[in-house]
Scaffold this active site. Structure first.
Site, PDB file in Angstrom:
ATOM      1  N   GLU A 294       0.597  -9.479  -0.529  1.00 12.51           N
ATOM      2  CA  GLU A 294       0.329 -10.513   0.487  1.00 12.51           C
ATOM      3  C   GLU A 294      -1.160 -10.716   0.734  1.00 12.51           C
ATOM      4  O   GLU A 294      -1.562 -11.701   1.323  1.00 12.51           O
ATOM      5  CB  GLU A 294       0.996 -10.122   1.811  1.00 12.51           C
ATOM      6  CG  GLU A 294       2.505 -10.230   1.762  1.00 12.51           C
ATOM      7  CD  GLU A 294       3.152  -9.765   3.061  1.00 12.51           C
ATOM      8  OE1 GLU A 294       2.447  -9.161   3.911  1.00 12.51           O
ATOM      9  OE2 GLU A 294       4.364  -9.990   3.226  1.00 12.51           O
ATOM     10  N   GLU A 375      -7.038  13.989 -20.066  1.00 11.58           N
ATOM     11  CA  GLU A 375      -7.156  15.448 -19.974  1.00 11.58           C
ATOM     12  C   GLU A 375      -5.881  16.197 -20.373  1.00 11.58           C
ATOM     13  O   GLU A 375      -5.454  17.129 -19.694  1.00 11.58           O
ATOM     14  CB  GLU A 375      -7.570  15.838 -18.542  1.00 11.58           C
ATOM     15  CG  GLU A 375      -8.921  15.260 -18.147  1.00 11.58           C
ATOM     16  CD  GLU A 375      -9.331  15.663 -16.729  1.00 11.58           C
ATOM     17  OE1 GLU A 375     -10.528  15.876 -16.511  1.00 11.58           O
ATOM     18  OE2 GLU A 375      -8.464  15.776 -15.856  1.00 11.58           O
TER      19      GLU A 375
END
Lengths: 604, 604
Positions: A294, A375
């Site tokens: 919104e 990672e």
């Protein structure tokens, strides 16, 4: 010291306050005062139709276009054309935005005394209230195929024009709903509260013609390392919208906790969240995504995998390796370790179920789904019985298989996958072919500009946000304690990306440095990152703000130069006061009050 | 994952939470639960007298000692024995402290779930509420000459002992009111809120025998660079008291603004404050000093001179030199420049009036008055007509004269002067002879430990708080903008005392390093410094806390070693949660939730 000119004689106002952050492409302003009528009305025309009217004295007919569909419950676990169940119609979104903007304008409490020398009369005489008055804001949107945009309206043309005449005639011209929304986000920045009551702009006539440099203007917010609640995220969206940031990337799960409820696997969050009260329910996530939608902030989640998945082990230890292992430094970049198994049908089933559950729920609200991929620890797979190897040649096909599987589901749900750079740079993975250009995978870079260049050279679309400048958590010192007798942590206990960067560092980051011109078009934009090892709702605002706002100007207006810093310090300072006063954002100081007041130089 | 032991079977509680910050000298505890009675009563005995009782069921006679004198209006502009108009009697202060402590204990909302592995039952069974209950706290203070202490009670013997027996008998033993106050500040840290209602300690039997390493445990708070309100300072005092910090040094005036009202010179703050609404009235200052006094925090002000006085020029440009000069870098360490004239009878008269006004007002509340003396700029005096020199030989006698004049007034008011190290190290000034040992000047060191050593070698009492570790403003990047075309500010725009220090750095600062043993007794203690260029009420809490609390343990318990860090992370983490929840302090994160939970190692 200063001549005392009686307030009532000041007919024009010293044009000391510059306003508007991020800086518009074209911004022309005068120094006449226009007061805002307390009954100001907004009319919203699309083509020749009046779509909506808002305001006290508005009485014209309101021909609704019949597209104000109510919020629809997402179709749980349903495959197919998810986007048809759009959360809300674009008209409804714009209607709310107009209402919100009008309310904000009329209720601002921001009196800009900090931006004028002390004891100076800077406010227009209240007598002048009878003069130029803004009674109507006319919004004209050139016809566009709104119906087909649906939830995806955020990806429309963001350009807009604002005109305020000397007499107070205000017009907004755009060519799409998102352009209109951006104009509505700019408008309140032109107005101030008067200390004797009333709201005015001292800048008329105003002409703003504006559009962004990049469409992807993001913030990455980690809600896993420390608990961050939906209301904290909503407050963050308010601040993002005020600087036209357009993407909220929620790093929703990690090895530390799994706050995200997956209703078809209730024990996952029940056991993996830090506390049962901290679970993000399906309704929480839906409300936050809708709140972002919104406000022109496409809000989406990352489920980082296959690294950063240790917290699955709280509910399903058998699906993970290295979960609960106290030698975290061997199995992860930070405590705790633990990764999902890579060669285990139960683990694959688990991921299938997670995806089947989450995808239909998130797809009505955002175009993106982030699958992480950073990672990734190899040592962990020495502990997986059916692998017992850390050889990349052994691991890669398994990794490729899992990513392909997950990405196919994401694309089937009509979403665009995002991944961290490791998957293409370190692993050279491939991704399923997209049905449409907009679904082509986006690679998020984070290590440095050389890494980004390599990603772009491979032809991938990319997001920037280099760890050495746009990681907002950096430079506060390591968060790991020294073991008894250990010398691993040396004084002065710095973290890898020290020193701390303030808003000026963030502002001077040039994502295009070292990137050949012909690759620029592959850049979707960038984002700052709020990793949460040292952040929770109590101290997150001053860590994020004003630095993410500083990045917002780079993203909207393009790379900055040193000479921009001085002007930015006033404008960003003004944004900060407005954010503190009107939005309740506990943003850090931009510049000390003396400097904001322009009584003398704060330059060297 | 974890065996599910029904709560009601857990008769002893896993002793995972350690509590108490700063660490007591001697701290013995068990693992039995004692519940706090909702009608717990406190009785306060001095010698054989009951001084005061507080609590629901208390009904014994309350023989007041007749010393509950009402607050007396300070004797404005009166010379003489100011301290006779003590703000409040010590008995009144202790009575309030007991009431406050009781209320805090009964109303704590701190449920320590963050300090136990997730989903673990860590709370005692509510069934056990019928068992050991703490119904009375008996405070026994050995007789001391309270009458003569007056406002100065803070400087008494701070040692205390707390005993809580297995059955819930609680005794506090001290030898002075300030010892009693310190015990009352420790007591709430032993208790937790139960999520089903009620308050308990899981640590009985408890024995704490405690006393501080240093008496001066301070915080320096700058209210001039950015506006800080009295209520912000009160909140800060609440946090200080909770970690037994004992001195609040308010850096009240500087070249940026003069918020401190001097009623006999009304234009000074009216024009010199950033905004008329930001003036600290005489009543504001009195209330804040009194608030501190009641909480064992001796609260005093610094009027920095002769440097850092530019803001006098807003009301009195003729009393200053270099005021409004845009070449700030020539005349000051930071913008703006401006200093009070050194060889001008009007300036001397001005200082006399300021002192005559302020000294009687502040002296009922604290032993100290800080006259500054740092970063004195010589170039400025090239602009003073009757000097026109920057030769230290010319300046020194003028500086000596003004310091002697001001210090004589301070001592006459019964106060102890504090000065920055420059006055003795760079200028080799002398100070008026004190009437008593307690009025001997204290030198505040800030540059480094070598500077402190030199101060001590000259025989001065000293305060530590080295700029490279205990300056809380450091490492956030410079706050000066680059001038157009200037190369003065080089990337990465670091400030002089970068990098940022987190609580671990603050914790590992050893003020005794490099200081010969024979000089240690001259150290009064130390303080961290919150300079406010980058801080205002919106972001000050996370900048000050938990770092000033980290320093509080160094000041209370003495220098720390690396092996203390791990334990500290839990205890300080616990203090932080309590400060956030019970005191409303927006302290930064100590350690991420995963680490606080002790599910696994966060050490390396």
């Amino acid at each position: 010291m200063r001549s005392l000119i009686p307030t009532c004689l000041l007919l024009t106002v010293t044009n000391f306050v510059y306003a508007v952050w991020p800086e518009p492409n074209h911004y022309q302003k005068g120094n006449n005062v226009v007061w805002l009528s307390p009954t100001v009305r907004f009319t919203y025309h699309r083509g020749d139709l009046i779509v909506h009217g808002e305001g006290g004295s508005y009485s014209a007919a309101l021909p609704q276009l019949g597209r104000f569909t109510e919020f629809l419950q997402p179709q749980w676990l349903l495959n197919g054309n998810y986007h048809q169940t759009s959360a809300e119609s674009v008209d409804e979104i714009l209607k709310k935005a107009i209402k919100r903007t009008r309310k904000h304008l009329l209720n601002t409490r921001f009196v800009p005394w900090k931006f004028h020398p002390r004891n100076e009369s800077f406010e227009p005489p209240t007598l002048s209230q009878t003069e130029a008055t803004l009674k109507e804001v006319v919004i004209r949107e050139r016809e566009s195929d709104v119906e087909s945009l649906g939830y995806d309206y955020i990806h429309g043309d963001e350009s807009y024009q604002i005109k305020i005449s000397k007499k107070g005639k205000a017009t907004i011209s755009t060519s799409s709903p998102i352009g209109t929304l951006r104009a509505l986000q700019t408008l309140p920045q032109l107005f101030y509260a008067h200390s004797s009551g009333g709201v005015y702009t001292p800048y008329s006539p105003v002409l703003i013609m504006d559009k962004p440099k990049w469409s992807y203007r993001g913030l990455n917010l980690d809600i896993s390392r420390n608990p961050i609640s939906p209301s904290d995220v909503k407050r963050t969206i308010d601040a993002m919208a005020s600087v036209k940031l357009s993407r909220l990337h929620i790093h929703a799960t990690d090895s530390q906790s799994w706050p995200l409820d997956i209703p078809s696997i209730p024990s996952l969050a029940a056991k993996g969240a830090y506390h049962p009260s901290l679970v993000w329910s399906a309704a929480n996530l839906r409300r936050v995504q809708r709140y972002g939608l919104e406000r022109g902030v496409s809000t989406f989640i990352e489920i980082d995998m296959p690294g950063h998945t240790g917290s699955i082990g709280h509910a399903f230890p058998n699906l993970t390796v290295a979960f609960g292992n106290d030698r975290w430094e061997k199995f992860a970049a930070e405590p705790p370790c633990g990764q999902i198994k890579l060669n285990d049908s139960a683990a694959t089933d688990f991921l299938d179920t997670v995806m089947a559950d989450i995808l239909p729920r998130v797809s009505p609200f955002s175009r993106y789904f982030h699958t992480g991929g950073d990672e990734f620890n190899l040592e962990s797979y020495l502990l997986e019985d059916s692998i017992r190897s850390k050889d990349p040649e052994v691991i890669k096909p398994l990794l490729q298989a899992i990513i392909t599987r997950v990405h196919r589901k994401i694309m089937h749900a009509g979403l665009t996958p995002i991944v961290w750079e490791e998957l293409v740079l370190d692993w050279n993975l491939t991704f399923p072919s997209p049905v449409s250009e907009s679904q082509r995978v986006i690679v998020q870079t984070w290590r440095n500009s050389l890494a980004m260049k390599k990603v772009l050279e491979k032809g991938y679309r990319a997001i920037f946000g280099s760890g050495d400048v746009w990681y907002l958590d950096c430079g506060y010192g390591g968060f790991i304690n020294p073991r008894h007798g250990s010398n691993a942590i040396k004084e002065p206990y710095l973290d890898w990306c020290s020193p701390t960067k303030n808003w000026r560092h963030v502002y001077m980051y040039n994502p295009l440095a070292g990137i050949p011109q012909e690759l620029h078009s592959l850049l979707e934009g960038g984002e700052t990152h709020m990793w949460a090892e040292n952040v929770d709702p109590i101290n997150m605002d001053p860590m994020i703000w004003p630095r993410a706002a500083s990045a917002a100007e780079v993203l909207w207006s393009g790379p900055r130069v040193r000479d921009d810093i001085k002007g930015a310090s006033y404008r960003l300072g003004e944004w900060r006061e407005r954010a503190v006063i009107d939005l309740g954002i506990a943003a850090s100081v931009v510049q000390m009050t003396y400097c904001l007041m322009r009584e003398g130089s704060c330059e060297l």
